[in-house]
Scaffold this active site. Structure first.
Site, PDB file in Angstrom:
ATOM      1  N   CYS A   1      10.969  -8.763   3.949  1.00 44.60           N
ATOM      2  CA  CYS A   1      11.574  -7.469   4.269  1.00 44.60           C
ATOM      3  C   CYS A   1      11.911  -7.398   5.752  1.00 44.60           C
ATOM      4  O   CYS A   1      11.244  -7.984   6.583  1.00 44.60           O
ATOM      5  CB  CYS A   1      10.626  -6.324   3.947  1.00 44.60           C
ATOM      6  SG  CYS A   1      10.403  -6.065   2.197  1.00 44.60           S
TER       7      CYS A   1
ATOM      8  N   GLY B   1      15.331  -9.837   3.366  1.00 43.37           N
ATOM      9  CA  GLY B   1      15.258  -9.085   2.118  1.00 43.37           C
ATOM     10  C   GLY B   1      16.637  -8.759   1.598  1.00 43.37           C
ATOM     11  O   GLY B   1      17.462  -8.212   2.322  1.00 43.37           O
TER      12      GLY B   1
ATOM     13  N   ASN C   1       7.206  -3.751   6.228  1.00 43.66           N
ATOM     14  CA  ASN C   1       7.258  -5.188   5.969  1.00 43.66           C
ATOM     15  C   ASN C   1       5.828  -5.700   5.911  1.00 43.66           C
ATOM     16  O   ASN C   1       5.064  -5.505   6.847  1.00 43.66           O
ATOM     17  CB  ASN C   1       8.027  -5.902   7.082  1.00 43.66           C
ATOM     18  CG  ASN C   1       7.973  -7.423   6.966  1.00 43.66           C
ATOM     19  OD1 ASN C   1       7.979  -8.122   7.959  1.00 43.66           O
ATOM     20  ND2 ASN C   1       7.930  -7.943   5.758  1.00 43.66           N
ATOM     21  N   GLY C   2       5.478  -6.355   4.811  1.00 45.18           N
ATOM     22  CA  GLY C   2       4.131  -6.882   4.657  1.00 45.18           C
ATOM     23  C   GLY C   2       3.603  -6.630   3.266  1.00 45.18           C
ATOM     24  O   GLY C   2       4.370  -6.387   2.329  1.00 45.18           O
TER      25      GLY C   2
ATOM     26  N   TYR D   1       9.519 -21.158   7.892  1.00 43.98           N
ATOM     27  CA  TYR D   1      10.602 -20.811   6.979  1.00 43.98           C
ATOM     28  C   TYR D   1      11.150 -19.397   7.127  1.00 43.98           C
ATOM     29  O   TYR D   1      12.355 -19.185   7.103  1.00 43.98           O
ATOM     30  CB  TYR D   1      10.118 -21.008   5.532  1.00 43.98           C
ATOM     31  CG  TYR D   1      11.049 -20.467   4.475  1.00 43.98           C
ATOM     32  CD1 TYR D   1      12.178 -21.183   4.077  1.00 43.98           C
ATOM     33  CD2 TYR D   1      10.824 -19.239   3.861  1.00 43.98           C
ATOM     34  CE1 TYR D   1      13.041 -20.695   3.104  1.00 43.98           C
ATOM     35  CE2 TYR D   1      11.679 -18.743   2.891  1.00 43.98           C
ATOM     36  CZ  TYR D   1      12.789 -19.472   2.518  1.00 43.98           C
ATOM     37  OH  TYR D   1      13.641 -18.981   1.568  1.00 43.98           O
TER      38      TYR D   1
END
Length: 522
Positions: free
Chosen positions: A23, A50, A125-126, A271
């Site tokens: 995200c 995302g 985000n998480g 990545y």
């Protein structure tokens, strides 16, 4: 047959997963600027994090407006829509789901109301690890929600936080947040606002990145510095683990809700983050190139060419070629415009599988011994398809080199890896994996080699997906899971745990059954 709606969807092949990248969150406080358009362009540069849904909320000081929908940022928003989102402050989000299904109800920013009459718009985000506990807290404080996001079907951990920010009458949102944040466990980078103030918070371990930037007319908070560059903001610093900041007409205020115990996700270096990101002072691109160099030091191969699996394997392939002295070449042509269409492919097209997105350059490959470099192997499906393509194009040998160690453990902090049973390295020896993907050889970088390339102390990194050592305590398995709140909604007594993805993701959704079958048929 249903007519196509003219919008791009996430799946090229029905029933296959959509792309899975993390995200992205963004917040802007900038009076006099077109904050919705700035947010749009900022999210555009975070699109890799995302691709399932996107949303923007803005405030003009009196009311909050929000627009969100399924799809890419460029699909969700157009100029007329952005023109309706007026104000001096904005919160934006692009989502990949790691908690809650991929549907409109779970798109962000989420909206809530406080007992003092303010509105809250929150982006996350998480992935939270104590969602079951937070769900119980919601029920204890407010009962079964009859209004708001949860009542409307939102089943994300983000909706739990938004609901709990309701607080008590007479308490400010800032006071409520400072009371709530120490009770939230797991990985989170929050950006949220009420009508007057922009807020941001990062979990005490700093698992997911979050940075602060300066505009001529205000401030920006974003997942990565690329968003700042895109909208003309200057990077000031990273938001510290355990830090809570507030931005309004008086500037930036900061306070700590928990002591910092850093455990940043090493997979951001491998990545997840854009190559032009900087995390903890270290260039992600340089880290990946160094991983390739170290991979060559540890695992040299006699070969004619080094080629990457585009795009995530490219920096490491460059490093491998530099260190080994084997020439670097592009062995694949990537079609960037395939992978998102509402048109269902015919059986003939379906059999082409990954060739819809990648084409092997036969003139480069034929007769050559090839080192092919990728960032990771999760299920092995993508590598199996890539190796087959190279051999069909005439490669004499294919040696697969991976710039991270074997992924053997699931992530509970925001990467949507396969279950442990699906991880190809779980229980299989390296030569067995090589046989399964059809490679002449397979070698991974060592854990020490990967960590050294990040230039971070081992104790400041989370390596759980490689080691099984989780820096944030996990609850029992029945209180974890992507669909925990869906189970609760369906009547299960146990509720649950968005938003980063796993590798192999970009190509995973266009693989065929042949790609998912081991080379030896097992």
């Amino acid at each position: 047959m249903a007519r196509g709606d003219g919008k791009l969807s996430h799946d090229l092949l029905p029933g296959e997963k959509g792309p899975q990248d993390a995200c992205g969150v963004l917040g802007i406080w900038a009076p006099g600027e077109e904050v919705a358009k700035l947010t749009y362009y900022g999210l555009y540069s975070l699109q890799h994090r995302g691709q399932e849904s996107a949303g923007i909320a803005t405030s003009d000081g009196k009311r909050i407006s929000v627009y969100k929908d399924m799809g890419l940022v460029s699909q969700v928003f157009d100029e007329p829509t952005l023109n309706t989102l007026t104000g001096h402050m904005a919160v934006g989000h692009c989502r990949y789901s790691t908690t809650g299904a991929a549907n409109w109800a779970n798109a962000q920013p989420t909206l809530g109301a406080t007992e003092s009459g303010a509105t809250v718009a929150l982006a996350h985000n998480g992935n939270l690890t104590n969602s079951a506990e937070l769900h119980e807290m919601v029920l204890a404080r407010y009962g079964v929600p009859t209004s708001g996001e949860m009542a409307q079907g939102n089943t994300t951990d983000t909706a739990l936080v938004t609901t709990l920010l309701r607080g008590e009458k007479g308490r400010s949102l800032e006071e409520t947040a400072m009371e709530l944040l120490p009770k939230i466990h797991g990985a989170f980078s929050f950006v949220f606002m009420d009508e007057h103030t922009l807020y941001a918070a990062r979990d005490p371990h700093g698992v997911r990145p979050l940075v602060l930037g300066r505009l001529d007319s205000g401030w920006v908070v974003a997942s990565e510095g690329a968003a700042l560059n895109t909208i003309g903001a200057t990077m000031i610093r990273e938001i510290e683990p355990g830090e809570f900041i507030a931005i309004d007409e008086d500037g930036v205020r900061t306070q700590r809700f928990a002591p910092a115990t850093p455990a940043g996700c090493v997979f951001e270096y491998v990545y997840l983050a854009r190559p032009d990101a900087t995390i903890a002072g270290r260039s992600v691109y340089e880290s990946r190139v160094e991983m390739g160099r170290q991979l060559a030091r540890e695992n040299h191969a006699e070969a004619d060419l080094v080629i990457p699996v585009p795009e995530s394997g490219t920096p490491a392939a460059i490093g491998y070629a530099e260190q080994s002295g084997i020439p670097f070449a592009h062995g694949f042509v990537k079609n960037a415009y395939v992978g998102r269409t509402f048109i269902q492919p015919s059986d003939t097209l379906r059999k082409l599988g990954i060739k819809l997105k990648l084409s092997a350059l036969e003139s480069v490959i034929r007769g050559k011994r090839i080192v092919v470099v990728d960032d990771s192997i999760v299920r092995g499906n993508t590598q199996r398809a890539v190796v087959r393509m190279l051999k069909e194009a005439g490669a004499a040998e294919v040696h697969v080199k991976i710039s991270s160690p074997p992924v053997r453990w699931p992530c509970f902090y925001g990467i949507d890896f396969a279950s442990r049973a699906e991880l190809i390295a779980n229980g299989a020896a390296i030569d067995e994996i090589a046989k399964s993907i059809g490679a002449d050889s397979l070698e991974y970088i060592s854990e020490d080699g990967m960590i050294n390339a990040t230039m971070q102390p081992r104790e400041r990194l989370c390596t759980a997906c490689f080691t099984g050592t989780y820096p944030i305590e996990l609850p029992s398995s029945d209180r974890l899971g992507k669909n925990l709140l869906e189970r609760t909604k369906a009547g299960d007594a146990t509720p649950a745990t968005g938003c980063d993805p796993g590798p192999d993701a970009e190509l995973e959704n266009i693989l065929t059954d042949q790609d998912r079958t081991a080379a030896d048929g097992s």
